[in-house]
Structures are given as C-alpha cells and as structure tokens.
Design an enzyme around this catalytic site. Sequence first.
Site, mmCIF file in Angstrom:
data_model
loop_
_atom_site.group_PDB
_atom_site.id
_atom_site.type_symbol
_atom_site.label_atom_id
_atom_site.label_comp_id
_atom_site.label_asym_id
_atom_site.label_seq_id
_atom_site.Cartn_x
_atom_site.Cartn_y
_atom_site.Cartn_z
ATOM 1 N N LYS A 199 -29.380 -19.556 35.445
ATOM 2 C CA LYS A 199 -29.586 -18.109 35.397
ATOM 3 C C LYS A 199 -31.063 -17.809 35.690
ATOM 4 C CE LYS A 199 -26.275 -18.013 31.562
ATOM 5 N NZ LYS A 199 -26.099 -17.710 30.126
ATOM 6 N N ASP A 254 -26.569 -18.576 22.912
ATOM 7 C CA ASP A 254 -27.675 -18.184 22.027
ATOM 8 C C ASP A 254 -28.060 -16.720 22.250
ATOM 9 O OD1 ASP A 254 -28.467 -20.718 20.640
ATOM 10 O OD2 ASP A 254 -28.556 -21.398 22.713
ATOM 11 N N THR A 269 -23.806 -21.235 29.159
ATOM 12 C CA THR A 269 -25.099 -21.341 28.506
ATOM 13 C C THR A 269 -26.143 -22.039 29.363
ATOM 14 O OG1 THR A 269 -26.232 -22.298 26.560
ATOM 15 C CG2 THR A 269 -24.293 -23.462 27.380
ATOM 16 N N SER A 270 -27.404 -21.711 29.122
ATOM 17 C CA SER A 270 -28.510 -22.382 29.805
ATOM 18 C C SER A 270 -28.905 -23.676 29.104
ATOM 19 C CB SER A 270 -29.723 -21.444 29.880
ATOM 20 O OG SER A 270 -29.456 -20.332 30.696
ATOM 21 N N ASP A 321 -27.393 -11.353 26.231
ATOM 22 C CA ASP A 321 -28.504 -10.687 25.553
ATOM 23 C C ASP A 321 -29.794 -10.737 26.348
ATOM 24 O OD1 ASP A 321 -30.417 -13.031 23.938
ATOM 25 O OD2 ASP A 321 -28.584 -13.602 24.962
ATOM 26 N N ASP A 365 -22.483 -15.726 27.053
ATOM 27 C CA ASP A 365 -23.662 -16.528 26.798
ATOM 28 C C ASP A 365 -23.551 -17.035 25.357
ATOM 29 O OD1 ASP A 365 -26.421 -17.483 27.072
ATOM 30 O OD2 ASP A 365 -26.939 -15.803 25.774
#
Length: 217
Positions: free
Chosen positions: A138, A14, A107-108, A163, A12
């Site tokens: 996600k 961030d 990543t989102s 995270d 991931d």
Amino acid sequence: MKFDAPVTLLFDNDGTLLSSMESVVRCWTRWAREFGIGDEEFAAVELHGRPARDIVADLVPAGRVPEALERIERLEVEDVPNGGVVPLPGTAELLASLPEGSWAVVTSATRELAEARLRAVGIEAPLVIAADDITRGKPDPEPYLRAAGKLGAEPGNCVVFEDAPAGLEAGRRAGMRTVGLATTHERGRLRADVVVENLGSVTTQVTDRGVTVVAED
C-alpha cells in the site's frame, strides 16, 4: 451509506480490526535507538499503514536494510504477548455477522506478525494477505487486488475498510469502494466514500443474495 449486496469485505488489520499502537511505538522506538536513528528523523516518518520494509528503507542505509528489517520483525513478534494489542470497538460483532468466504484481512505486516496479533485478540480470518504475499505494498493496489482474486470477487463489488490514507488510496486505485475509520488519523486526512468512528458504526444484512453493508458517519 449503504453498499448493496453482494459485497466482499476487505479489512486492514492494525487500526481497523485491532489496535497495536502501544506495541508498535514500544518496538519501533527501541529499534530506532538500536540503529542510531535521531528523534527528529524518526518522528518525521509515517509508521502506520506502510510495510515495515518501506519504513526501514527510509531510515537506514541500503546495506543495513536486511538486518534492520529482521530486527524489527523479531521485536514486534516477540512483543505481542507483552500486551498493547487489543480489539477495536465493533470488530467482534461485525466479523461474527459475516458468512465464511465473504471477507479477508489485508495487512502491511508480515504473515507471522499479522497472525500473532490476530490470535492475540481471538480473530480467525478465513484469508490473510500479508506483506509476504505481494511485491508492492500500500498505497499500491496490489494487496487488495490479490485478496479479491483469491476470493473470486470483482473489485467493484469489494468494500475496503482502512484507517490509513495509504490503505484508502490502495483501495481506490483497486477500483473498490472505501470506508475510512477515524481511529488513528484525523477525519480530514481520510479520503473515502464514507468515514466512520470505528467498526461499531458498521452493520450488515446477510441474505441469499449476499452481504449488504451499512456504514453510518
């Protein structure tokens, strides 16, 4: 915990490789005020680890979603040079130890935003799977399965570093092993094979067979 070779590492962005929380809070707070979102309603929404389009859809009427999504995207991209985007401990050292083709960022965020933040901390990722590349974000497993497919890796040979609870769920549902990082959430909320403080607790061993990962809780 030791994840034996050969493994592919899927990170991931961030909260895992870097922290953009200062920028995120600054931008989303401004956005919420512009769109008339009350403080209590805004505080109840999980901002971290979910695609912006899902967050926006939770907060504004359907007819305003395209406008609101475009606005938060612009705010966040334009805010990157203002500071508040920094690498997290252990990131540079871990990525420097990895051979090309053995890792990716999942990543989102949109590609434009993700790449702006990665550039801000000096990370050149060999592969980025962003919100633009998928139809389901996600905690759906699609993002991680897409990354594994692009790298030619079997899901069972992938290790996901996350995270956020939603990201860890995505990794589990993809049939991958998981490492939770206690950088943005309490350890008790992180369901993973192992939970560590940050990437500084992760080391690698690179051999002719591939990459072995050791994560120490």
